[in-house]
Design a protein around this motif. Structure first.
Motif, mmCIF file in Angstrom:
data_model
loop_
_atom_site.group_PDB
_atom_site.id
_atom_site.type_symbol
_atom_site.label_atom_id
_atom_site.label_comp_id
_atom_site.label_asym_id
_atom_site.label_seq_id
_atom_site.Cartn_x
_atom_site.Cartn_y
_atom_site.Cartn_z
ATOM 1 N N GLY A 87 0.789 -1.227 0.000
ATOM 2 C CA GLY A 87 0.000 0.000 0.000
ATOM 3 C C GLY A 87 0.820 1.274 0.000
ATOM 4 O O GLY A 87 0.254 2.372 0.079
ATOM 5 N N GLU A 88 2.141 1.164 -0.098
ATOM 6 C CA GLU A 88 3.009 2.339 -0.008
ATOM 7 C C GLU A 88 3.313 2.940 -1.381
ATOM 8 O O GLU A 88 3.111 2.316 -2.420
ATOM 9 C CB GLU A 88 4.324 1.958 0.679
ATOM 10 C CG GLU A 88 4.158 1.484 2.109
ATOM 11 C CD GLU A 88 3.694 2.585 3.048
ATOM 12 O OE1 GLU A 88 3.937 3.781 2.749
ATOM 13 O OE2 GLU A 88 3.084 2.265 4.086
ATOM 14 N N GLU A 89 3.821 4.165 -1.360
ATOM 15 C CA GLU A 89 4.253 4.851 -2.584
ATOM 16 C C GLU A 89 5.453 4.114 -3.194
ATOM 17 O O GLU A 89 6.202 3.451 -2.478
ATOM 18 C CB GLU A 89 4.671 6.292 -2.261
ATOM 19 C CG GLU A 89 3.578 7.166 -1.681
ATOM 20 C CD GLU A 89 2.678 7.754 -2.760
ATOM 21 O OE1 GLU A 89 2.966 7.517 -3.955
ATOM 22 O OE2 GLU A 89 1.695 8.434 -2.407
ATOM 23 N N ASN A 92 2.691 1.878 -9.513
ATOM 24 C CA ASN A 92 2.179 2.780 -8.473
ATOM 25 C C ASN A 92 0.845 2.252 -7.954
ATOM 26 O O ASN A 92 -0.207 2.465 -8.555
ATOM 27 C CB ASN A 92 2.011 4.194 -9.031
ATOM 28 C CG ASN A 92 1.682 5.198 -7.932
ATOM 29 O OD1 ASN A 92 1.360 4.826 -6.802
ATOM 30 N ND2 ASN A 92 1.743 6.473 -8.265
ATOM 31 N N ASN A 93 0.880 1.565 -6.835
ATOM 32 C CA ASN A 93 -0.323 0.942 -6.281
ATOM 33 C C ASN A 93 -1.342 1.950 -5.762
ATOM 34 O O ASN A 93 -2.505 1.591 -5.516
ATOM 35 C CB ASN A 93 0.053 -0.020 -5.145
ATOM 36 C CG ASN A 93 0.711 -1.282 -5.666
ATOM 37 O OD1 ASN A 93 0.854 -1.467 -6.864
ATOM 38 N ND2 ASN A 93 1.122 -2.155 -4.769
ATOM 39 N N LYS A 94 -0.911 3.195 -5.580
ATOM 40 C CA LYS A 94 -1.842 4.214 -5.088
ATOM 41 C C LYS A 94 -2.968 4.464 -6.100
ATOM 42 O O LYS A 94 -4.047 4.941 -5.738
ATOM 43 C CB LYS A 94 -1.093 5.521 -4.812
ATOM 44 C CG LYS A 94 -0.176 5.466 -3.589
ATOM 45 C CD LYS A 94 -0.978 5.308 -2.318
ATOM 46 C CE LYS A 94 -0.076 5.304 -1.092
ATOM 47 N NZ LYS A 94 -0.853 5.131 0.168
ATOM 48 N N ASN A 95 -2.691 4.123 -7.343
ATOM 49 C CA ASN A 95 -3.709 4.316 -8.391
ATOM 50 C C ASN A 95 -4.629 3.101 -8.540
ATOM 51 O O ASN A 95 -5.569 3.137 -9.337
ATOM 52 C CB ASN A 95 -3.031 4.607 -9.727
ATOM 53 C CG ASN A 95 -2.267 5.922 -9.702
ATOM 54 O OD1 ASN A 95 -2.669 6.854 -9.014
ATOM 55 N ND2 ASN A 95 -1.164 5.990 -10.450
ATOM 56 N N LYS A 138 -7.416 1.068 -6.909
ATOM 57 C CA LYS A 138 -8.386 1.416 -5.860
ATOM 58 C C LYS A 138 -9.045 0.223 -5.170
ATOM 59 O O LYS A 138 -9.797 0.402 -4.214
ATOM 60 C CB LYS A 138 -9.485 2.324 -6.455
ATOM 61 C CG LYS A 138 -8.943 3.595 -7.101
ATOM 62 C CD LYS A 138 -8.099 4.418 -6.128
ATOM 63 C CE LYS A 138 -7.574 5.689 -6.780
ATOM 64 N NZ LYS A 138 -6.693 6.452 -5.873
#
Length: 273
Positions: free
Chosen positions: A76-78, A114-117, A119
């Motif tokens: 879940g990190e950047e 980039n896992n931040k994208n 959802k």
């Protein structure tokens, strides 16, 4: 001649066995027998070396606890944090490598998804969509592959049992092409070689050691590889693939030798799932 006296020994709970007998004690003629109430109490003195050892162990535990990467949920990190994490785990897994060798095998931040994208939740059911998310032009996964032994995506995990679970989660892709099972225990390497020589594939699931062997022997090609998904699931003891000593050395050996060059050339990406 020594005088033989029969001295009654008080039985303990451990003595009540079928063959229990009273013991005979032999005393010398020229030294008196010691009565029970006069028996000296012997106290065991702890070896001097024990205390420092205990302190050292405590110090080591404290040092390990200081590393924030030991308990982080890295998926879940950047990408910047993930890159630092991978570099930290790599040094631990391959302690004999020089700084120059480590630099050559570094997994760059630019090569991470980039896992931040993404959802969706971090659950097995989301794995198919994560693969599509990480593969550029993922619609190709819906078409039949034409190249033998050359996957578009590889999923790497820590055990055969976990690989089976991941395979079930990727069932929707098997309607187009079989998902190659590239792990040990359940399958012989000879059978996997035969499969790769006769089946065109989009995807494979494997453990680091078996993947390394298949690539080194030339049976598994990485020319079309776009995505390497590393399963970060923690086991019952809260260890993931980067923590398990018996797996992480093989993992970083494989990544350093075969995946790092692809990442640096911009041909593939690693997705931590």
């Amino acid at each position: 001649m020594a005088t033989v006296e029969t001295k009654k020994v008080q039985p303990s709970a451990d003595d009540f066995e079928d063959d229990f007998q009273e013991e005979e004690t032999i005393f010398s003629d020229n030294e008196p027998a010691i009565e029970d109430d006069e028996a000296p109490v012997l106290k065991r003195k702890a070896p001097e070396s024990e205390e420092p050892k205990k302190k050292k162990k405590k110090q080591q535990k404290k040092k390990r606890a200081l590393n924030p990467f030991d308990t982080i949920n890295i998926w879940g990190e950047e990408p910047s944090v993930q890159a630092e994490y991978l570099a930290d785990r790599q040094k631990i897994a391959l302690p004999k490598l020089s700084s120059v060798e480590l630099e050559e095998q570094t997994l760059p931040e630019s090569g991470l998804v980039n896992n931040k994208n993404f959802k969706q939740e971090h659950v097995l059911e989301a794995l198919p969509n994560f693969v599509k998310f990480g593969v550029a032009g993922h619609k190709k996964l819906a078409k039949k592959p034409t190249v033998l032994a050359s996957p578009v995506a590889l999923i790497i995990t820590h055990s055969a049992i976990r690989a089976v679970d991941l395979g079930r989660a990727l069932k929707e892709f098997s309607t187009t092409a079989k998902v190659a099972k590239l792990f040990a225990k359940h399958f012989k390497i000879e059978d996997q070689i035969y499969f790769l020589e006769h089946e065109a594939i989009h995807m494979g699931i494997g453990t680091p050691n078996r993947l390394q062997a298949l690539v080194d022997q030339g049976h598994l090609k990485l020319d079309n590889l776009e995505l390497i998904v590393i399963d970060t699931e923690r086991n019952a003891k809260k260890f993931n693939i980067f923590d398990l000593q018996e797996v992480r050395t093989d993992l970083f050996t494989f990544l350093g030798a075969h995946i790092a060059p692809l990442l640096k050339e911009g041909k593939a990406k690693i997705g931590l799932f």
